[in-house]
Motif scaffolding. Sequence first.
Motif, short mmCIF file in Angstrom:
data_model
loop_
_atom_site.label_atom_id
_atom_site.label_comp_id
_atom_site.label_asym_id
_atom_site.label_seq_id
_atom_site.Cartn_x
_atom_site.Cartn_y
_atom_site.Cartn_z
N LEU B 263 52.63 52.85 -11.13
CA LEU B 263 53.78 53.58 -11.67
C LEU B 263 53.72 55.02 -11.19
O LEU B 263 52.65 55.63 -11.17
N VAL B 264 54.85 55.56 -10.84
CA VAL B 264 54.90 56.95 -10.38
C VAL B 264 54.90 57.86 -11.60
O VAL B 264 55.69 57.69 -12.53
N GLY B 265 53.97 58.79 -11.60
CA GLY B 265 53.84 59.69 -12.74
C GLY B 265 54.65 60.95 -12.55
O GLY B 265 55.20 61.20 -11.48
N ARG B 275 40.79 61.84 -12.19
CA ARG B 275 40.12 61.95 -13.51
C ARG B 275 40.38 60.70 -14.33
O ARG B 275 41.44 60.09 -14.26
N ASP B 276 39.39 60.36 -15.12
CA ASP B 276 39.55 59.22 -16.03
C ASP B 276 40.38 59.66 -17.23
O ASP B 276 39.96 60.54 -17.97
N LEU B 277 41.53 59.03 -17.39
CA LEU B 277 42.44 59.44 -18.46
C LEU B 277 42.69 58.32 -19.45
O LEU B 277 42.45 57.15 -19.16
N LEU B 278 43.15 58.73 -20.61
CA LEU B 278 43.81 57.79 -21.50
C LEU B 278 45.25 58.26 -21.58
O LEU B 278 45.51 59.43 -21.90
N VAL B 279 46.15 57.38 -21.24
CA VAL B 279 47.55 57.75 -21.23
C VAL B 279 48.16 57.34 -22.57
O VAL B 279 48.14 56.16 -22.94
N ASP B 285 58.88 55.23 -26.60
CA ASP B 285 59.10 55.63 -25.21
C ASP B 285 58.90 54.47 -24.26
O ASP B 285 58.73 54.66 -23.05
N ILE B 286 58.87 53.27 -24.78
CA ILE B 286 58.76 52.09 -23.94
C ILE B 286 60.02 51.26 -24.11
O ILE B 286 60.42 50.94 -25.24
N GLU B 287 60.66 50.99 -22.98
CA GLU B 287 61.89 50.21 -23.03
C GLU B 287 61.56 48.78 -22.62
O GLU B 287 60.94 48.55 -21.58
N VAL B 288 61.95 47.83 -23.45
CA VAL B 288 61.67 46.43 -23.13
C VAL B 288 62.91 45.81 -22.51
O VAL B 288 64.01 45.93 -23.05
N ARG B 345 59.41 49.26 -19.37
CA ARG B 345 59.50 50.49 -18.59
C ARG B 345 58.93 51.63 -19.44
O ARG B 345 59.44 51.94 -20.51
N LEU B 346 57.82 52.21 -18.94
CA LEU B 346 57.15 53.27 -19.68
C LEU B 346 57.71 54.62 -19.25
O LEU B 346 57.80 54.90 -18.06
N ASP B 347 58.10 55.43 -20.22
CA ASP B 347 58.63 56.75 -19.91
C ASP B 347 57.46 57.72 -19.73
O ASP B 347 57.04 58.41 -20.65
N LEU B 348 56.91 57.73 -18.50
CA LEU B 348 55.72 58.55 -18.26
C LEU B 348 56.01 60.04 -18.38
O LEU B 348 55.11 60.84 -18.56
N GLY B 349 57.29 60.40 -18.25
CA GLY B 349 57.66 61.80 -18.42
C GLY B 349 57.32 62.31 -19.81
O GLY B 349 57.10 63.50 -20.01
#
Lengths: 280, 363
Positions: B263-265, B275-279, B285-288, B345-349
Amino acid sequence: MIVKAVRAVLLALVALFFLFPIFWVLLMSVMTNQDILRSPPSLIFEPTLENYVALISGQLDTSVGTLEVAYMRNLMNSLILGVGSVLLSLLLGVPAAYAFARFRFRLGENIAFTLLSFRFAPPLLVLLPLLFYFQQLGLYDTYFGLIWVYQLITLPLILWIVRGYFEDISEDIEHAYRLDGHSWLATFLRIAIPLARPGIAAAALLAFIFAWNNFIFALILGSSDVQPVTVGALAFITASGINYGQIAAALVLSVVPTLILALFAQRYLVEGLSLGAVKG
Amino acid sequence: MAYFEIDRLSKSFGKSKVIDNLSLSVRQGESVVVFGPSGCGKTVLLRLISGVLRADAGDIRIDGESIAHLGPDHRDVAMAFQNFALYPHMTAFENIASPLRARKLAEAEISRRVHELAELLRIDHVLGHTPRELSNGQKQRTSLARSLAAPPAVLLLDDPLRNVDAKIRYEMRLELPRVLREYRSTVFYVTQDYKEAMALGNRVGVLYDGTFQQVDTPAGIYGRPESIRIARLFGDPPVNLLPARPELSGDGRAKLRIGGSDLVGPPSLESLVGRDLLVGIRPEDIEVLTEPAEGAIAVELDALTPLNVRAVMLLRDGQGTEILASCPEDDRPPLSRGRRQVWARLDLGRALFFDRATEMRIH
């Protein structure tokens, strides 16, 4: 049906078993000594009030002459000693119980336990030294001396019973009252004591009965001037014989005050406990 | 200008430090919600402020003057207790009148004030009753009225809605701000319900490990939690936390591998490459979607729970990681119950990025 009937019969038997001595004492108190000592005993006799008359007038007629008995004075003494020692115990014990319930302080538990331990030792153990002390201090044969020594009986009772009641009161209720702007003394007097009242009443009643029934302290540490009914009843064992009738009448009279108190307090206790006053 | 100040307060019980070097400044008339999990020291903090407990170290000041040495009866602090703490042997009237009696007001004035408050809180018809004749809602209002009777400089409310039923809780959540505004007291409101914290506070202090971990507006804490723990505490259904390590893609943009897809961040992610992250992604913010789409990952729908006006969906990606999504009930994709293939669809923004080792949010 049958179960109910059986239960009723059994309960009646138990009641009879326990109430019979009281019933017999009541009967004896209105019999002459001759009637009492008749063998076999008989329920047919001429009731008489002379036992009570003798007690109240203080004149005991025996075969060898008239004896003075101080029974009414003994009864008064019992009241003075019982009420006095319970009041003193309440005055000392209720604040102490509150302190033990609410505050943790050094040696607190040890002090509370020491006070309780007064109830463990048989009175005979301390009686002789106490007698010497009392004679030295001039406390022998005084109400004050006896009330003081009765604290051994009444203070631990009141302290430990009332402490439990104080511990049951939610601390938040007391905190709320402090936050309203009241001093801790006001909180103690207007929140803690009213809410522990059923416990205080129960403890006071119990302490009074224990004090009333005490025999050995009063026998040794006082003369007939301050002696209660428990000791006073000994006067009816005379040189010319034992006056069972008067002893029975004395018993009946001595039970009356505690009985009245118990009946009065019982109603109050049941009401207080069923209010669930502490739970809010 | 700080009106009420807590200055490096500490309190230990035995070896456990319950309050550890805690500081906070509050403006006059401000409502601060103290929010934290049970056992975090919220109640101890209130007791330190009220003076029922004494602090081991630190100071508490109202309008510049230290009150730390004063007893609870001299602090000008009132408190409504979680268990109401009404006086069982007094009527509701006498309960409310208690602070006024302590101030030795005239009987007529006491009566006037009690009735005024009772009317405001709609308990005027039960003033003659004792606490055990009151419903929980009435008890709660009586205890609130008592704490307001002599308007205090600082009002402490210890989870006052914990012990009342849902209907009264909702009513009071709407009514409390109105009542508190009328009295202009500085309010400390303790709760462990994040919705209450959102609804009532100008500011929320998140308390655990003995001190405020973050103090911010409700929206600030929800949107920018300082740590994973705060993010988890604040929000229901809770935030999703997905382990990922951003990598640079061919076109120079940072991408995240989640659920087997790249996924594009957002641009901010580029500095975090490697870096090891937890997102952290909030369920809303998740569209199914029922059809595959650009930027949506393939997931399996495990369960769907309609919750009043919101629906909550439990999703599972290819690795079996659970992801929660939620949306308004009316907007939810036309899905019947039962397992099925969907796309998310995750809203990474709007995602939160936490360092996996320190669990703190990366700004």
